[in-house]
Scaffold this active site. Structure first.
Site, PDB file in Angstrom:
ATOM      1  N   HIS A   1      -6.667  -2.751 -10.920  1.00  0.00           N
ATOM      2  CA  HIS A   1      -7.036  -2.305  -9.578  1.00  0.00           C
ATOM      3  C   HIS A   1      -8.509  -1.922  -9.585  1.00  0.00           C
ATOM      4  CE1 HIS A   1      -7.051   1.005  -6.412  1.00  0.00           C
ATOM      5  NE2 HIS A   1      -6.445   0.033  -5.752  1.00  0.00           N
TER       6      HIS A   1
ATOM      7  N   HIS B   1       0.812  -1.224   0.000  1.00  0.00           N
ATOM      8  CA  HIS B   1       0.000   0.000   0.000  1.00  0.00           C
ATOM      9  C   HIS B   1       0.843   1.271   0.000  1.00  0.00           C
ATOM     10  CE1 HIS B   1      -3.885   2.124   1.173  1.00  0.00           C
ATOM     11  NE2 HIS B   1      -4.299   1.209   0.320  1.00  0.00           N
TER      12      HIS B   1
END
Length: 385
Positions: free
Chosen positions: A288, A188
């Site tokens: 994504h 992340h």
């Protein structure tokens, strides 16, 4: 093509954190798109409104010319806001063209290269207390692959205690499921260069499917120091917004899986080009998608037409979706059913989903003001979320 002339553009800011755009043509054919940056919905909405003069009166059939005008016509180009606004508009135009020709969008991209798409969804990697419960729930929903956060807040150089704790969640899953499931780990962008190799050392014994965003995209030069260190595939790209952003990492050969977002990276038109560019470098694509149903449908059409697409993220049950989920605004939710880890080929015209506008109008009254958390280290300094 006068019947496809664009006559109206309407925005719907709806919970949990989404923005939808409705593009209506003279003949009444409607296209739906999802132009949003998480936490910046109002900013993207303003950008869509600024782009309207380039759209009203144009034929929706001219997808590529409209894309070029919206991208290049304002002199300044790229970045999350403009590209996300452009992405949602592009999705809507493909939806319109598919409906006008009565074919699914992937047929317009050359046809499908597969009959079904492997899927994964999120489980809460931040909290070991719920991870097994969430994993069992996702397995019961048909999933055989998950993704979770690898770490919580991380210092620039973290203590050995923090380093040793990062493998606890994936260890639990491996003990419970063995190798019957695939597990992606998302760094992340929380991890800085000094810590990446040490964290990989801790995680490697549990054989993750990939490591996502091991460093922030603006630090992509670091990937060359990471890439050869481990056999675990490296994935990145959710914060890259065009083929030009992906060009260098593909040329440098420092990534195995790219992850452009269909609501951020220029929509179906641009991600199709990015996917083809990645194929030329023997790199896979796994779009994504932590957003809503229109973004997911757009990603799936790209997947169905792209030979190097390997797995698709779904936001079903993701921790952001409190009170509302991806099926709540869709009248044909069955198209997102997952069986034995896969989602079947979409068959309806356009994007293949039927949006319930009545529910959208009700939810629009609620709206949202979603913002991501602000995290701080123990000493009070800011740290990446």
């Amino acid at each position: 093509m006068d019947h496809l002339r664009i006559e109206n553009i309407e925005l719907f800011k709806v919970p949990p954190r989404w923005l939808f755009v409705k593009v209506t043509t003279k003949s009444g054919i409607v296209g739906w798109g999802e132009p949003v940056v998480e936490g910046r919905a109002d900013t993207v909405a303003a950008c869509v409104q600024e782009l309207q003069p380039y759209l009203i009166g144009r034929t929706a059939n001219q997808i590529e010319d409209i894309w070029q005008v919206l991208y290049r016509g304002g002199f300044y180009r790229g970045g999350p806001i403009l590209m996300s606004a452009l992405s949602g508009i592009d999705q809507a135009l493909w939806d319109i063209k598919g409906k006008a020709l009565n074919v699914p969008v992937y047929e317009l991209l050359g046809g499908s290269v597969r009959d079904r798409m492997k899927m994964y969804c999120w489980i809460g990697g931040d909290n070991p207390d719920v991870i097994l419960e969430q994993a069992q729930q996702r397995v019961s929903q048909g999933y055989q692959a998950f993704k979770m956060n690898a770490t919580g807040p991380m210092e620039w150089v973290s203590s050995i205690k923090e380093v040793k704790s990062v493998a606890s969640n994936i260890k639990l899953l491996r003990e419970e499921f063995g190798n019957t499931i695939d597990i992606g780990l998302d760094f992340h962008g929380r991890v800085h260069k000094p810590m990446v190799k040490r964290l990989i050392d801790e995680l490697a014994p549990y054989e993750p499917l990939f490591i996502e965003e091991p460093v922030l995209s603006e630090n992509s030069q670091v990937l060359k120091h990471i890439y050869s260190y481990s056999s675990i595939p490296i994935a990145t790209g959710e914060r890259m917004f065009s083929r030009w952003d992906f060009k260098e990492i593909l040329h440098e050969g420092v990534v195995d899986i790219i992850q452009p977002d269909l609501s951020h990276a220029g929509g179906i038109s641009e991600v199709r080009r990015i996917a083809a560019m990645a194929e030329a470098y023997d790199v896979a694509i796994a779009p994504h998608c932590p957003l809503g149903p229109i973004s997911l449908a757009s990603a799936l059409h790209l997947d169905f037409a792209s030979p190097n697409a390997i797995i698709q993220e779904s936001s079903l049950g993701i921790h952001y979706n409190e009170g509302f989920d991806i099926l709540d605004y869709v009248d044909n939710p069955e198209v997102f059913n997952v069986k034995d880890g896969y989602l079947e080929l979409l068959t309806k015209p356009g994007l293949g989903i039927e949006i319930n506008e009545k529910k959208l109008n009700e939810a629009k009254k609620i709206g949202h003001n979603w913002k991501n958390p602000i995290w701080r280290n123990k000493d009070g300094s800011f740290t990446e979320w």
